[in-house]
Design an enzyme around this catalytic site. Structure first.
Site, short mmCIF file in Angstrom:
data_model
loop_
_atom_site.label_atom_id
_atom_site.label_comp_id
_atom_site.label_asym_id
_atom_site.label_seq_id
_atom_site.Cartn_x
_atom_site.Cartn_y
_atom_site.Cartn_z
N ARG A 46 33.06 35.79 33.04
CA ARG A 46 33.11 34.59 33.16
C ARG A 46 32.31 33.66 32.32
O ARG A 46 32.68 32.54 31.63
CB ARG A 46 33.00 34.08 34.62
CG ARG A 46 34.26 34.52 35.63
CD ARG A 46 34.15 34.33 36.98
NE ARG A 46 35.13 34.19 37.89
CZ ARG A 46 35.30 34.33 39.17
NH1 ARG A 46 34.05 34.12 39.72
NH2 ARG A 46 36.16 34.27 39.92
N TYR A 58 44.60 34.25 49.73
CA TYR A 58 43.30 33.44 49.96
C TYR A 58 42.86 33.31 51.22
O TYR A 58 41.67 33.22 51.63
CB TYR A 58 43.49 32.12 49.10
CG TYR A 58 42.81 32.42 47.69
CD1 TYR A 58 41.62 32.68 47.59
CD2 TYR A 58 43.89 32.36 46.67
CE1 TYR A 58 41.32 33.02 46.15
CE2 TYR A 58 43.52 32.56 45.25
CZ TYR A 58 42.20 32.85 45.10
OH TYR A 58 41.85 33.00 43.66
N ARG A 65 31.48 41.95 41.45
CA ARG A 65 31.01 40.69 41.53
C ARG A 65 29.98 40.07 40.63
O ARG A 65 29.87 39.26 39.86
CB ARG A 65 30.56 40.20 42.84
CG ARG A 65 31.71 39.96 43.75
CD ARG A 65 32.66 38.95 43.81
NE ARG A 65 32.15 37.62 43.94
CZ ARG A 65 33.15 36.53 44.14
NH1 ARG A 65 34.34 36.82 44.30
NH2 ARG A 65 32.48 35.39 44.34
N ASN A 81 38.97 30.67 35.59
CA ASN A 81 37.82 31.53 35.20
C ASN A 81 38.22 33.10 34.87
O ASN A 81 37.63 34.15 35.50
CB ASN A 81 36.84 31.56 36.43
CG ASN A 81 37.50 31.74 37.93
OD1 ASN A 81 38.70 32.01 37.99
ND2 ASN A 81 36.80 31.24 38.90
N THR A 96 31.49 31.59 40.15
CA THR A 96 32.89 31.06 40.05
C THR A 96 33.12 29.95 39.09
O THR A 96 34.06 30.00 38.43
CB THR A 96 32.99 30.38 41.41
OG1 THR A 96 32.99 31.22 42.42
CG2 THR A 96 34.42 29.66 41.67
N GLU A 143 42.79 42.26 50.89
CA GLU A 143 43.45 42.22 49.70
C GLU A 143 43.84 43.57 49.00
O GLU A 143 45.15 43.29 48.47
CB GLU A 143 42.22 41.61 48.43
CG GLU A 143 41.85 40.18 49.14
CD GLU A 143 40.48 39.61 48.17
OE1 GLU A 143 40.41 38.46 48.53
OE2 GLU A 143 40.37 40.19 47.30
N HIS A 196 39.86 37.44 39.34
CA HIS A 196 39.45 37.39 40.65
C HIS A 196 39.04 38.52 41.19
O HIS A 196 39.18 39.68 40.57
CB HIS A 196 40.74 37.05 41.55
CG HIS A 196 40.50 37.51 42.94
ND1 HIS A 196 39.88 36.47 43.84
CD2 HIS A 196 40.46 38.64 43.79
CE1 HIS A 196 39.62 37.04 45.10
NE2 HIS A 196 40.10 38.27 45.11
P1 GDP Z 1 35.72 33.08 43.58
O1 GDP Z 1 35.55 34.37 44.87
O2 GDP Z 1 34.47 33.20 42.66
O3 GDP Z 1 36.92 33.24 42.89
O4 GDP Z 1 35.67 31.74 44.18
P2 GDP Z 1 36.30 31.17 45.41
O5 GDP Z 1 36.95 32.54 46.31
O6 GDP Z 1 35.36 30.14 46.23
O7 GDP Z 1 37.43 30.32 44.80
C1 GDP Z 1 38.74 30.81 44.58
C2 GDP Z 1 39.07 30.23 43.34
O8 GDP Z 1 39.41 28.69 43.56
C3 GDP Z 1 38.00 30.13 42.36
O9 GDP Z 1 37.96 31.48 41.43
C4 GDP Z 1 38.65 29.06 41.30
O10 GDP Z 1 39.66 29.45 40.36
C5 GDP Z 1 39.11 28.01 42.51
N1 GDP Z 1 38.03 27.08 42.84
C6 GDP Z 1 36.99 27.26 43.69
N2 GDP Z 1 36.22 26.10 43.99
C7 GDP Z 1 36.85 25.27 43.44
C8 GDP Z 1 36.58 23.77 43.12
O11 GDP Z 1 35.85 23.35 43.87
N3 GDP Z 1 37.40 23.10 42.56
C9 GDP Z 1 38.60 23.66 41.79
N4 GDP Z 1 39.36 22.72 40.98
N5 GDP Z 1 38.79 24.73 41.79
C10 GDP Z 1 38.04 25.73 42.60
MG MG Z 2 36.47 34.39 46.46
#
Ligand code: GDP
Ligand code: MG
Length: 204
Positions: A139, A57, A122, A159, A128, A173, A162
Site C-alpha cells: 500500500r 466484512y 499484514r 488501497n 490501511t 473469510e 485486502h
Molecule cells: P484493512 O483491514 O486495513 O483493509 O482496514 P479495515 O478492515 O479497517 O477497513 C476495510 C476497508 O475499508 C479499508 O481497506 C478501506 O478500503 C476502507 N476504509 C476503512 N476505513 C475507512 C474510512 O475511515 N473511510 C473510508 N472512506 N474508507 C475506509
Molecule cells: Mg480489515
C-alpha cells in the site's frame, strides 16, 4: 489464537481489489508473497456482488464498530465533523462505500499458506491508509490515497488489497470465498529449506 496444526499450515485470505487489477499489479503483488516464502494454495478471479462484500466484512461482528471508531478518529484528526457520533452508523457508511468499491470490477481472491501467514501478509501490505503506510509495503509503494480524500469524496479508501486481520478472520473469510475443494494441498520444494529441522540432501 487457535492453533491445531503446525505453524506452516497457517493460511490467510488475500484479495487484490478492483483498483489493483485495473493498475495491472496482480503480478507484482503475487510476487511479494512468493518472495517471502509463502505458498499459494488457492486463486481465482471473480466479480463480487455487493451482498458478498457485506458478508465478507461482517464475518467479524466487531468489524463495523471498530472501523466506525477508527473512521470517526480520522475525521477528527483532519478537523472534519464525522457524519455521526455512533461508530455503528459510521461503520455502515464505510460498508456502503466498500460494497460499491469491491463490486465495481474483477478482483483476485487468494489463499496463502505458511509460518505466521496472517501477520506476515499484514506486514507486507502495510496499514490501511496508503498516505501513512510504510515505504516498502504494497500500500505504501504502489498507491496514494487518504482518509481525507476518500471521506471528502464519499468513497472507500483505495488501497489495492485486502488481507485478513486475524487468524479467526482468515478462517471465516477463506470459508466465505472458497469451497474446501478449491484449496489445493501440495508441497513446494522451498518448504524443505524453510521448515525442515535438518537441512540435508543439499550436498552431492
Ligand atoms: P484493512 O483491514 O486495513 O483493509 O482496514 P479495515 O478492515 O479497517 O477497513 C476495510 C476497508 O475499508 C479499508 O481497506 C478501506 O478500503 C476502507 N476504509 C476503512 N476505513 C475507512 C474510512 O475511515 N473511510 C473510508 N472512506 N474508507 C475506509
Ligand atoms: Mg480489515
Amino acid at each position: 489464537m487457535e492453533k491445531k496444526h503446525h505453524y506452516k499450515e497457517e493460511k490467510t485470505f488475500v484479495m487484490i481489489k478492483p483498483d489493483g487489477v485495473q493498475r495491472s499489479l496482480v503480478g507484482d503483488i503475487v510476487h511479494r508473497f512468493e518472495n517471502v516464502g509463502l505458498k499459494l494454495v488457492a486463486i481465482k478471479m471473480l466479480l463480487p456482488t455487493q451482498d458478498e462484500v457485506e458478508k465478507h466484512y461482517t464475518v467479524n461482528p466487531e468489524w463495523k464498530r471498530n472501523v466506525g471508531e477508527k473512521s470517526i478518529e480520522g475525521y477528527r484528526k483532519n478537523g472534519v465533523t464525522p457524519p455521526s457520533e455512533d461508530p455503528e452508523e459510521v461503520g455502515n457508511i464505510v460498508l456502503g462505500y466498500l460494497s460499491d468499491y469491491l463490486a465495481s470490477g474483477p478482483v483476485v481472491a487468494m489463499v496463502w499458506q505458511g509460518g505466521h501467514a496472517v501477520h506476515l501478509v499484514r506486514k507486507l501490505i502495510g496499514s490501511t491508509e496508503p498516505l501513512s503506510s510504510d515505504v516498502g509495503t504494497i500500500r505504501g509503494d504502489y498507491v496514494m490515497d487518504s482518509y481525507e480524500m476518500a471521506d471528502g469524496d464519499g468513497r472507500a479508501v483505495r488501497n489495492l488489497i485486502h488481507a485478513s486481520g486475524s487468524y479467526e478472520e482468515a478462517r471465516a473469510e477463506i470459508a466465505h470465498w472458497f469451497s474446501e475443494n478449491e484449496i489445493i494441498r501440495y508441497h513446494i520444494i522451498n518448504e524443505k529449506i524453510l521448515y525442515d529441522v535438518a537441512i540435508d540432501g543439499v550436498l552431492e
